[in-house]
Design a protein around this motif. Structure first.
Motif, PDB file in Angstrom:
ATOM      1  N   SER A  42      -9.760   1.681   3.609  1.00 33.35           N
ATOM      2  CA  SER A  42     -10.230   3.049   3.318  1.00 33.35           C
ATOM      3  C   SER A  42      -9.252   3.785   2.411  1.00 33.35           C
ATOM      4  CB  SER A  42     -10.386   3.834   4.614  1.00 33.35           C
ATOM      5  OG  SER A  42      -9.096   4.146   5.119  1.00 33.35           O
ATOM      6  N   GLY A  43      -8.493   3.032   1.590  1.00 34.96           N
ATOM      7  CA  GLY A  43      -7.632   3.678   0.588  1.00 34.96           C
ATOM      8  C   GLY A  43      -8.509   4.209  -0.541  1.00 34.96           C
ATOM      9  N   ILE A  44      -7.875   4.569  -1.619  1.00 35.64           N
ATOM     10  CA  ILE A  44      -8.602   5.179  -2.736  1.00 35.64           C
ATOM     11  C   ILE A  44      -9.651   4.226  -3.302  1.00 35.64           C
ATOM     12  CG2 ILE A  44      -8.207   5.817  -5.161  1.00 35.64           C
ATOM     13  CD1 ILE A  44      -5.741   7.405  -4.055  1.00 35.64           C
ATOM     14  N   GLY A  99     -11.256   1.615  -1.691  1.00 37.98           N
ATOM     15  CA  GLY A  99     -12.373   1.468  -0.758  1.00 37.98           C
ATOM     16  C   GLY A  99     -13.206   2.741  -0.708  1.00 37.98           C
ATOM     17  N   GLU A 110     -11.278  -0.004   8.638  1.00 40.18           N
ATOM     18  CA  GLU A 110      -9.892   0.368   8.348  1.00 40.18           C
ATOM     19  C   GLU A 110      -9.025   0.008   9.557  1.00 40.18           C
ATOM     20  OE1 GLU A 110      -7.851   1.639   5.758  1.00 40.18           O
ATOM     21  OE2 GLU A 110      -6.448   1.185   7.388  1.00 40.18           O
ATOM     22  N   GLY A 151      -7.136   6.536   4.082  1.00 38.66           N
ATOM     23  CA  GLY A 151      -6.307   6.815   2.897  1.00 38.66           C
ATOM     24  C   GLY A 151      -5.369   5.704   2.470  1.00 38.66           C
ATOM     25  N   ARG A 197      -2.526   3.665   1.225  1.00 40.26           N
ATOM     26  CA  ARG A 197      -1.221   4.013   0.646  1.00 40.26           C
ATOM     27  C   ARG A 197      -1.184   5.436   0.082  1.00 40.26           C
ATOM     28  NH1 ARG A 197      -0.376  -0.747  -3.232  1.00 40.26           N
ATOM     29  NH2 ARG A 197      -2.466  -1.384  -2.551  1.00 40.26           N
ATOM     30  N   GLY A 252       3.222   8.105   0.622  1.00 35.39           N
ATOM     31  CA  GLY A 252       2.752   7.031  -0.256  1.00 35.39           C
ATOM     32  C   GLY A 252       2.626   7.631  -1.655  1.00 35.39           C
ATOM     33  N   ARG A 289      -9.209  -3.878  12.585  1.00 36.39           N
ATOM     34  CA  ARG A 289      -8.643  -4.833  11.626  1.00 36.39           C
ATOM     35  C   ARG A 289      -9.599  -6.016  11.458  1.00 36.39           C
ATOM     36  NH1 ARG A 289      -3.290  -7.062  10.135  1.00 36.39           N
ATOM     37  NH2 ARG A 289      -2.285  -5.396  11.279  1.00 36.39           N
ATOM     38  N   GLN A 317      -2.999  -9.502   2.189  1.00 40.52           N
ATOM     39  CA  GLN A 317      -3.872  -9.315   3.350  1.00 40.52           C
ATOM     40  C   GLN A 317      -5.295  -9.784   3.039  1.00 40.52           C
ATOM     41  OE1 GLN A 317      -2.700  -5.231   3.453  1.00 40.52           O
ATOM     42  NE2 GLN A 317      -1.689  -5.448   5.430  1.00 40.52           N
ATOM     43  N   LYS A 360      12.230   8.290  -2.330  1.00 39.59           N
ATOM     44  CA  LYS A 360      11.871   6.872  -2.429  1.00 39.59           C
ATOM     45  C   LYS A 360      13.116   6.113  -2.864  1.00 39.59           C
ATOM     46  CE  LYS A 360       8.516   3.911  -4.653  1.00 39.59           C
ATOM     47  NZ  LYS A 360       7.683   3.779  -5.817  1.00 39.59           N
ATOM     48  N   GLY A 392      -8.535  -4.077  -6.342  1.00 37.39           N
ATOM     49  CA  GLY A 392      -7.311  -3.361  -5.977  1.00 37.39           C
ATOM     50  C   GLY A 392      -6.438  -3.111  -7.179  1.00 37.39           C
TER      51      GLY A 392
HETATM   52  C1  LIG Z   1       5.697   4.720  -1.459  1.00 38.99           C
HETATM   53  C2  LIG Z   1       4.599   4.575  -2.469  1.00 38.99           C
HETATM   54  C3  LIG Z   1       4.542   5.443  -3.544  1.00 38.99           C
HETATM   55  C4  LIG Z   1       3.535   5.326  -4.488  1.00 38.99           C
HETATM   56  N1  LIG Z   1       3.487   6.229  -5.478  1.00 38.99           N
HETATM   57  C5  LIG Z   1       2.453   6.211  -6.333  1.00 38.99           C
HETATM   58  C6  LIG Z   1       2.286   7.254  -7.238  1.00 38.99           C
HETATM   59  O1  LIG Z   1       3.077   8.199  -7.257  1.00 38.99           O
HETATM   60  N2  LIG Z   1       1.238   7.181  -8.111  1.00 38.99           N
HETATM   61  C7  LIG Z   1       0.353   6.139  -8.106  1.00 38.99           C
HETATM   62  O2  LIG Z   1      -0.568   6.116  -8.907  1.00 38.99           O
HETATM   63  N3  LIG Z   1       0.482   5.143  -7.202  1.00 38.99           N
HETATM   64  C8  LIG Z   1       1.491   5.166  -6.313  1.00 38.99           C
HETATM   65  N4  LIG Z   1       1.600   4.186  -5.372  1.00 38.99           N
HETATM   66  C9  LIG Z   1       0.629   3.076  -5.392  1.00 38.99           C
HETATM   67  C10 LIG Z   1      -0.686   3.558  -4.775  1.00 38.99           C
HETATM   68  O3  LIG Z   1      -0.415   4.002  -3.480  1.00 38.99           O
HETATM   69  C11 LIG Z   1      -1.670   2.428  -4.710  1.00 38.99           C
HETATM   70  O4  LIG Z   1      -1.794   1.817  -5.976  1.00 38.99           O
HETATM   71  C12 LIG Z   1      -3.056   2.907  -4.282  1.00 38.99           C
HETATM   72  O5  LIG Z   1      -2.975   3.894  -3.281  1.00 38.99           O
HETATM   73  C13 LIG Z   1      -3.794   1.706  -3.779  1.00 38.99           C
HETATM   74  O6  LIG Z   1      -5.015   2.101  -3.217  1.00 38.99           O
HETATM   75  P1  LIG Z   1      -5.970   0.978  -2.648  1.00 38.99           P
HETATM   76  O7  LIG Z   1      -7.120   1.642  -2.027  1.00 38.99           O
HETATM   77  O8  LIG Z   1      -6.232  -0.038  -3.701  1.00 38.99           O
HETATM   78  O9  LIG Z   1      -5.093   0.201  -1.556  1.00 38.99           O
HETATM   79  P2  LIG Z   1      -4.562   0.754  -0.172  1.00 38.99           P
HETATM   80  O10 LIG Z   1      -4.320   2.192  -0.228  1.00 38.99           O
HETATM   81  O11 LIG Z   1      -3.460  -0.150   0.235  1.00 38.99           O
HETATM   82  O12 LIG Z   1      -5.809   0.554   0.793  1.00 38.99           O
HETATM   83  C14 LIG Z   1      -6.053  -0.668   1.451  1.00 38.99           C
HETATM   84  C15 LIG Z   1      -6.458  -0.341   2.872  1.00 38.99           C
HETATM   85  O13 LIG Z   1      -6.832  -1.541   3.514  1.00 38.99           O
HETATM   86  C16 LIG Z   1      -6.423  -1.461   4.874  1.00 38.99           C
HETATM   87  N5  LIG Z   1      -6.363  -2.821   5.376  1.00 38.99           N
HETATM   88  C17 LIG Z   1      -5.482  -3.802   5.015  1.00 38.99           C
HETATM   89  N6  LIG Z   1      -5.761  -4.952   5.686  1.00 38.99           N
HETATM   90  C18 LIG Z   1      -6.845  -4.670   6.466  1.00 38.99           C
HETATM   91  C19 LIG Z   1      -7.596  -5.452   7.378  1.00 38.99           C
HETATM   92  N7  LIG Z   1      -7.306  -6.745   7.630  1.00 38.99           N
HETATM   93  N8  LIG Z   1      -8.648  -4.866   8.027  1.00 38.99           N
HETATM   94  C20 LIG Z   1      -8.957  -3.546   7.791  1.00 38.99           C
HETATM   95  N9  LIG Z   1      -8.262  -2.765   6.934  1.00 38.99           N
HETATM   96  C21 LIG Z   1      -7.222  -3.325   6.274  1.00 38.99           C
HETATM   97  C22 LIG Z   1      -5.066  -0.773   4.778  1.00 38.99           C
HETATM   98  O14 LIG Z   1      -4.702  -0.219   6.029  1.00 38.99           O
HETATM   99  C23 LIG Z   1      -5.333   0.253   3.706  1.00 38.99           C
HETATM  100  O15 LIG Z   1      -5.788   1.469   4.262  1.00 38.99           O
HETATM  101  C24 LIG Z   1       2.571   4.292  -4.382  1.00 38.99           C
HETATM  102  C25 LIG Z   1       2.606   3.436  -3.281  1.00 38.99           C
HETATM  103  C26 LIG Z   1       3.598   3.583  -2.320  1.00 38.99           C
HETATM  104  C27 LIG Z   1       3.583   2.707  -1.110  1.00 38.99           C
END
Ligand SMILES: Cc1cc2nc3c(=O)[nH]c(=O)nc-3n(C[C@H](O)[C@H](O)[C@H](O)COP(=O)(O)OP(=O)(O)OC[C@H]3O[C@@H](n4cnc5c(N)ncnc54)[C@H](O)[C@@H]3O)c2cc1C
Length: 421
Positions: A12-14, A16, A33, A39, A41, A55, A152, A200, A284, A379
């Motif tokens: 459920s990150g950005i 999803g 999630e 949310g 990361r 994050g 999960r 993952q 950070k 992703g």
């Molecule tokens: C400390 C930090 C600082 C950052 N700063 C920036 C920034 O300033 N600007 C920027 O653009 N990007 C930044 N990023 C990167 C950014 O956070 C990511 O690129 C973006 O949020 C990824 O979103 P996503 O939805 O692809 O993945 P994620 O947000 O990782 O979402 C994946 C989701 O899947 C869930 N999940 C994983 N495995 C399972 C499972 N088996 N079953 C169910 N759910 C599961 C996780 O819990 C998570 O909620 C930063 C990251 C971190 C950690």
């Protein structure tokens, strides 16, 4: 009544959240999630009256359609293009507070609403989610009914796998999600999309060798993030006795630091709608400090980071302000090692060399699909064959591009499904 295909979105990150929002009109969408909140990361933590985005802090978006999407009515309350003061420091010259400032970006008006309603964004302008870091994902998910938190996903199996069944055509494929203790989630899905980080996702899709092979080449940087508030009010920062250099540093919104164990300091309390009565910071740690100390006791990491923080801010041991709340978080997956801009440019260049390649083919390079299955992965690590272009300056000076990478990948897959219909 039309029967909609069922799509399972893992994460459920950005990414999803974007997909769930885009597909909800034409599919029956389920979001799974593993965490307690939405949310991924783009995480935030609330503590008494203070909140911390530990994050994503800010994000830059270059793609015009995405910018236009973010400036739409949906995000009116929750996304802002930010005026901010960023200062770059080089701690090689730490004895001299003036000299350590290598570049200072004045506060500027980043938001201009043009006639078409699209925000004009200077290269340095950054978006911020408000009032919390995860408000962006929450807004996208607000109309999705089937959201399963603390769920999960351990794997995916085809319905009736292991039994002799009638051969199915691709369109008839049905999948079950495997939960804890090998239990099956009680819905047959037509399409599975994992938005979890690559490692993952590879575990979830362990039966799909082609995907696992690609996913296992992706590497992520770990990151220590320390969040803390001060007991005193912001006035403690406005001492008239400090040098001009230190005053400038204390007055920043974001510090980007070289040659230090700290890579970035975010003045979290200065972000919009953070009603914090005392200063609240998110720091950070640098990549090399995190990697070297990944298994170190957290108290020692906190002490090292705080000492460096107060030194940067020009406090000596006797004058350090008292801390209020403090918490260290260790991210194993922060940013991926694929450089989005270089990678996408490179891929698009290669594709343009090829006469027969259409726009769709370019889009399809931004997500992964298991051969002959309705199983997908998206992703911020978008890649093919795992070329790692080296991320160091994905940042291009100020913003970071993880969020944009995730959104581009999610959008490409959403378009693929919506065009199909
Ligand atoms: C400390 C930090 C600082 C950052 N700063 C920036 C920034 O300033 N600007 C920027 O653009 N990007 C930044 N990023 C990167 C950014 O956070 C990511 O690129 C973006 O949020 C990824 O979103 P996503 O939805 O692809 O993945 P994620 O947000 O990782 O979402 C994946 C989701 O899947 C869930 N999940 C994983 N495995 C399972 C499972 N088996 N079953 C169910 N759910 C599961 C996780 O819990 C998570 O909620 C930063 C990251 C971190 C950690």
């Amino acid at each position: 009544m039309e029967i909609l295909k069922k799509v399972a979105i893992i994460g459920s990150g950005i990414c999803g959240a974007y997909l769930a929002n885009a597909l909800a009109a034409k599919y029956e969408v389920y979001v799974f999630e593993k965490a307690r909140g939405l949310g991924g990361r783009s995480a935030s933590k609330r503590q008494a009256e203070t909140s911390f985005d530990y994050g994503v802090s800010y994000f830059s978006i270059q793609d015009l359609d995405l910018k236009s999407f973010l400036s739409g009515a949906l995000f009116h309350e929750n996304i802002e293009l930010l005026d901010r003061k960023i200062i770059k420091l080089d701690r090689n010259d730490k004895e001299n507070s003036e000299n350590q400032i290598v570049e200072s970006f004045p506060e500027r008006t980043a938001r201009e609403n043009t006639e078409g309603g699209v925000w004009e964004q200077s290269t340095e302008a950054l978006f911020v989610s408000k009032p919390y870091g995860n408000s962006f994902a929450k807004t996208l998910l607000k109309d999705i009914k089937n959201i399963f938190l603390e769920t999960r996903i351990y794997g995916v199996v085809k319905e009736n796998a292991g039994n002799v069944v009638e051969p199915r055509s691709l369109n008839d494929s049905k999948y079950k999600l495997i939960l804890e203790n090998a239990a099956e989630f009680d819905v047959d899905f037509d399409i599975i999309i994992s938005t979890a980080p690559a490692e993952q996702t590879a575990q979830i899709y362990s039966k799909y060798d082609d995907l696992v092979k690609s996913l296992s080449t992706v590497k992520y940087n770990p990151a220590f993030v320390l969040m803390f508030s001060l007991k005193q009010s912001a006035a403690v920062f406005l001492s008239p006795t400090v040098s001009d250099g230190i005053s400038k540093i204390r007055d920043a919104d974001i510090l980007k630091i070289k040659n230090s164990i700290i890579e970035e300091i975010i003045f979290n309390h200065k972000k919009p709608l953070r009603y914090s009565s005392t200063p609240a910071f998110v720091i950070k740690a640098s990549k090399s400090f995190t990697e070297t100390n990944l298994e170190m006791e957290h108290a020692l990491i906190e002490e090292a980071l705080l000492n460096e923080f107060f030194s940067i801010m020009g406090f000596d041991l006797d004058s350090m302000p008292e801390l209020g709340f403090k918490h260290l978080h260790r991210w194993l997956y922060s940013t991926s090692n694929n450089n989005l801009e270089e990678y996408v440019d490179l891929r698009l260049e290669n594709l343009q060399d090829c006469d027969m390649i259409s726009r769709d083919d370019k889009q399809e390079s931004l997500f992964l699909k298991a051969e002959n299955e309705e199983i997908y992965a998206v992703g911020d690590y978008i890649f093919e064959g795992g070329e790692n272009a080296g991320i160091e300056d994905c940042d291009q000076g100020l913003g970071t591009c993880g969020v944009e990478a995730s959104l581009l990948s999610a959008r490409a897959l959403a378009q693929f499904f919506l065009d199909e219909q």
